[in-house]
Design an enzyme around this catalytic site. Structure first.
Site, PDB file in Angstrom:
ATOM      1  CB  CYS A  93      30.181 -49.239  -5.920  1.00  0.00           C
ATOM      2  SG  CYS A  93      31.015 -47.710  -6.419  1.00  0.00           S
ATOM      3  CG  HIS A 142      32.892 -50.516  -9.203  1.00  0.00           C
ATOM      4  ND1 HIS A 142      31.597 -50.177  -8.854  1.00  0.00           N
ATOM      5  CD2 HIS A 142      32.993 -51.847  -9.032  1.00  0.00           C
ATOM      6  CE1 HIS A 142      30.949 -51.276  -8.493  1.00  0.00           C
ATOM      7  NE2 HIS A 142      31.773 -52.304  -8.596  1.00  0.00           N
ATOM      8  CG  HIS A 154      30.416 -55.413  -7.066  1.00  0.00           C
ATOM      9  ND1 HIS A 154      30.685 -54.756  -8.236  1.00  0.00           N
ATOM     10  CD2 HIS A 154      29.945 -56.631  -7.437  1.00  0.00           C
ATOM     11  CE1 HIS A 154      30.404 -55.536  -9.272  1.00  0.00           C
ATOM     12  NE2 HIS A 154      29.957 -56.682  -8.816  1.00  0.00           N
TER      13      HIS A 154
END
Length: 178
Positions: A93, A142, A154
């Site tokens: 990520c 994240h 993402h």
């Protein structure tokens, strides 16, 4: 007080029903072979990827450095998630977000936790602009790029690919404008 007691009783009844259904579902899952579980996981991943391909972002492309970073991230949709990778062919990520901003000639930290402190925080989702970093989970583990229309671009997790997903699917903490 009687209404409250009635409501509590009704909620307890519903809770028992849900727990019973969950127990039944878990028993069914436990009966699956490893091969069936793998096939089910693959189907779930394909469904999520197809949903990400049909996302309506409106007609905005973003502007400035954030827009350029977002365009770079769009160019790698479908690239596999690989933990600790930062492109150009696979990403985790924060690897995706740091790589995307690097393509816009902007250096940001490598980890999601550090990226959370790299710019101006935006707490209201309605104030997000395309290309803003979006931080998820209380421990900030994240990150993605805001894509507009309630979507984030993402690299979600192992076994997945870079894709669009609803921002509502994860616990939003705040955005960061670089």
């Amino acid at each position: 007080l009687k209404d409250l007691a009635d409501t509590r009783a009704e909620l307890a009844k519903k809770k028992k029903e849900v727990q019973s259904k969950l127990g039944s579902a878990q028993k069914l899952l436990n009966l699956l072979t490893a091969q069936e579980k793998a096939a089910l996981a693959t189907q779930e991943q394909e469904r999520a990827t197809r949903a990400g391909e049909r996302v309506d972002l409106g007609n905005s492309k973003g502007s400035g450095r954030a827009g350029a970073a977002f365009a770079a991230a769009q160019s790698v949709i479908g690239a596999p998630y690989v933990y600790t990778h930062a492109g150009p062919s696979s990403f985790d990520c924060s690897g995706l977000t740091s790589w995307a901003y690097a393509q816009a000639d902007v250096t940001i930290p490598r980890t999601s936790e550090a990226q959370a402190n790299a710019g101006t925080r935006i707490y209201s989702q309605s104030d997000l602009k395309i290309g803003d970093l979006v931080i998820f989970y209380a421990d900030q583990h994240h990150v993605g790029l805001y894509a507009g229309n309630g979507q984030v671009l993402h690299a979600p997790h192992s076994g997945a690919v870079v894709r669009y997903e609803s921002i509502a699917n994860m616990p939003y903490q705040f955005g960061v404008r670089i």
